[in-house]
Enzyme design. Structure first.
Site, PDB file in Angstrom:
ATOM      1  CG  ASN A 294      48.471  49.375  50.793  1.00  0.00           C
ATOM      2  OD1 ASN A 294      49.453  48.634  50.715  1.00  0.00           O
ATOM      3  ND2 ASN A 294      48.051  50.103  49.781  1.00  0.00           N
ATOM      4  NE  ARG A 295      49.766  45.155  47.499  1.00  0.00           N
ATOM      5  CZ  ARG A 295      49.171  46.219  46.945  1.00  0.00           C
ATOM      6  NH1 ARG A 295      49.235  47.385  47.527  1.00  0.00           N
ATOM      7  NH2 ARG A 295      48.529  46.094  45.794  1.00  0.00           N
TER       8      ARG A 295
ATOM      9  CG  ASP B 245      49.414  51.020  44.202  1.00  0.00           C
ATOM     10  OD1 ASP B 245      48.982  51.486  45.278  1.00  0.00           O
ATOM     11  OD2 ASP B 245      49.073  49.912  43.745  1.00  0.00           O
TER      12      ASP B 245
ATOM     13  CD  GLU C 106      43.787  53.602  48.583  1.00  0.00           C
ATOM     14  OE1 GLU C 106      43.863  52.531  49.194  1.00  0.00           O
ATOM     15  OE2 GLU C 106      44.288  53.767  47.459  1.00  0.00           O
TER      16      GLU C 106
ATOM     17  CG  HIS D  88      42.597  47.089  50.175  1.00  0.00           C
ATOM     18  ND1 HIS D  88      43.351  48.052  50.804  1.00  0.00           N
ATOM     19  CD2 HIS D  88      42.628  47.405  48.849  1.00  0.00           C
ATOM     20  CE1 HIS D  88      43.808  48.911  49.910  1.00  0.00           C
ATOM     21  NE2 HIS D  88      43.393  48.542  48.716  1.00  0.00           N
TER      22      HIS D  88
ATOM     23  CE1 TYR E 295      38.990  52.197  43.407  1.00  0.00           C
ATOM     24  CE2 TYR E 295      40.206  52.633  41.389  1.00  0.00           C
ATOM     25  CZ  TYR E 295      39.942  51.825  42.475  1.00  0.00           C
ATOM     26  OH  TYR E 295      40.628  50.644  42.622  1.00  0.00           O
TER      27      TYR E 295
ATOM     28  CG  HIS F 182      40.124  51.958  47.742  1.00  0.00           C
ATOM     29  ND1 HIS F 182      40.371  52.459  46.481  1.00  0.00           N
ATOM     30  CD2 HIS F 182      41.114  51.057  47.976  1.00  0.00           C
ATOM     31  CE1 HIS F 182      41.451  51.869  45.989  1.00  0.00           C
ATOM     32  NE2 HIS F 182      41.927  51.022  46.867  1.00  0.00           N
TER      33      HIS F 182
ATOM     34  CD  GLN G   8      49.252  52.997  48.773  1.00  0.00           C
ATOM     35  OE1 GLN G   8      49.764  53.115  49.899  1.00  0.00           O
ATOM     36  NE2 GLN G   8      49.803  52.261  47.831  1.00  0.00           N
TER      37      GLN G   8
HETATM   38  C1  GLA Z   1      45.216  50.177  46.686  1.00  0.00           C
HETATM   39  C2  GLA Z   1      46.419  49.380  46.475  1.00  0.00           C
HETATM   40  C3  GLA Z   1      46.520  49.120  45.034  1.00  0.00           C
HETATM   41  C4  GLA Z   1      45.296  48.428  44.520  1.00  0.00           C
HETATM   42  C5  GLA Z   1      44.094  49.205  44.799  1.00  0.00           C
HETATM   43  C6  GLA Z   1      42.873  48.443  44.393  1.00  0.00           C
HETATM   44  O1  GLA Z   1      45.364  51.439  46.203  1.00  0.00           O
HETATM   45  O2  GLA Z   1      47.587  49.970  46.953  1.00  0.00           O
HETATM   46  O3  GLA Z   1      47.656  48.363  44.786  1.00  0.00           O
HETATM   47  O4  GLA Z   1      45.160  47.222  45.159  1.00  0.00           O
HETATM   48  O5  GLA Z   1      44.071  49.510  46.159  1.00  0.00           O
HETATM   49  O6  GLA Z   1      42.965  47.832  43.165  1.00  0.00           O
END
Ligand code: GLA
Length: 346
Positions: A80-81, A247, A311, A106, A182, A180, A284
């Site tokens: 994440n950020r 998100d 996540e 990431h 999906y 991560h 997340q």
């Molecule tokens: C995470 C982030 C999202 C996005 C996905 C990938 O979940 O929080 O904002 O970047 O990864 O697209």
């Protein structure tokens, strides 16, 4: 149970990549690439015993290398950020890639999801697995310290995908490793996940600004669209969520570092259920808001909300938030994180 290994070709840079297949006695199968530690396929039974691949992804290494939204990947050094791609550690400021608007996401331009990991097969009475190792040199993507990470993926007899992370460093650094995946319990090609029923063991979450950086507030979910403390369809209130869907980082109720249930997801048509257990303090919840049909994977077109991600992690931007659980790793310490994705039917 079995472990097989095949060559999956070479990266554009000429590195050899292998694909491991783990299979248990129930016919459950996971494929894991040494490129990015990507879980490319995960076959799970439904209530009638029919198998479906429940993760989004691609067929070939070349497609992954061409770019994808972190499908099934290992994320590092920092999941994440990090706000503005900057943080200060022991009096020194570090600057990371701003690869998501003005923020760092990431791990940067070439995160752990794009690295080729060393691999060896591992086996126990209860599981088959693959142990992945990656040594990130001092300064890689702007992060301090030489960081050695090992990630063990195990498929157990009980249809669990277990992920064990460990890391050590030779200099103080920050890290936040995660996976991560999906997921779509109806099958990766079955449409959207809005009817999946979600429960998240979190009474609180971390609200974010427009750049998805936490404001610092730890807010209650009660009475808001964020509340999944009781089983609720993912789509029930998603239209009211700013930014096109979930998100967000949930502050898990369990904060003591022991394994605890973080989430339970079910899909009524197939009866598939996935539970997430983790030692991490956060998770997340992402509803594939940025999927737009341009990712054609494994024969399917992945549109918005085609999958959800859970996540397990420390909170976004923790390096700049001393009040959040700490993400600093120092020489002599070992980072540990365990997450289990447990599948069953009802
Ligand atoms: C995470 C982030 C999202 C996005 C996905 C990938 O979940 O929080 O904002 O970047 O990864 O697209």
């Amino acid at each position: 149970m079995s472990i097989t290994k095949e060559s999956w070709g070479e990266t554009k840079a000429g590195e050899a990549v292998d694909l491991y297949t783990l299979e248990n006695a129930n016919g459950v199968r996971a494929k894991i690439a040494t490129y990015g530690g990507i879980v490319t396929e995960l076959y799970m039974p439904d209530k009638d015993g029919n198998m479906a691949d429940v993760v989004c992804g691609h067929k070939t290494l070349a497609e992954y290398e061409a770019g994808h939204p972190y499908f099934g990947s290992l994320i590092g050094r920092y999941g994440n950020r990090i706000g503005k791609g900057k943080f200060t550690l022991e009096g020194k400021e570090y600057t990371l890639a701003a690869n998501n608007g003005e923020n760092h996401l990431h791990g940067g331009d070439v995160g752990f999801d794009k690295k080729v990991w060393k691999a060896e097969a591992v086996e126990s009475d209860n599981s088959v697995g693959v142990k992945l190792t990656y040594v990130s040199v001092d300064g890689e993507e702007g992060y301090p310290g030489r960081l050695t990470s090992t990630v063990v993926y195990e498929l157990t007899r009980d249809n669990e995908l277990k992920i064990d992370y460990k890391a050590t460093t030779d200099e103080a650094t920050v890290l936040n490793l995660t996976h991560h995946g999906y997921f779509n319990l109806g099958g990766h090609d079955s449409g959207d996940i809005l009817d999946h029923v979600m429960t998240i063991a979190a009474d609180r979450y971390t609200p974010v600004d427009e750049g998805l950086i936490p404001t610092g507030e730890i807010a209650p979910v009660a009475g808001t669209v964020m509340d999944f403390t009781k089983p609720t369809a993912i789509g029930a209130r998603i239209k009211d969520v700013a930014g096109g869907g979930y998100d967000h980082n949930y502050v898990l109720n369990n904060q003591d570092g022991s394994m605890a249930l973080a989430a339970r997801v079910s899909e009524s048509e197939t009866g598939r259920v996935m539970e997430v257990y983790t030692t991490e303090p956060g998770m997340q919840f992402y509803t594939g808001n940025f999927l737009d049909g341009s990712n054609k994977g494994k024969g399917a077109v992945y549109n918005k909300h085609a999958a959800f991600c859970l996540e397990t992690q420390h909170y976004p931007d923790s390096p700049n938030r001393p009040e959040f659980p700490p993400v600093v790793l120092r020489p002599g310490e070992t980072y540990t994180h365990t997450t289990v994705y447990r599948f069953s039917v009802e």
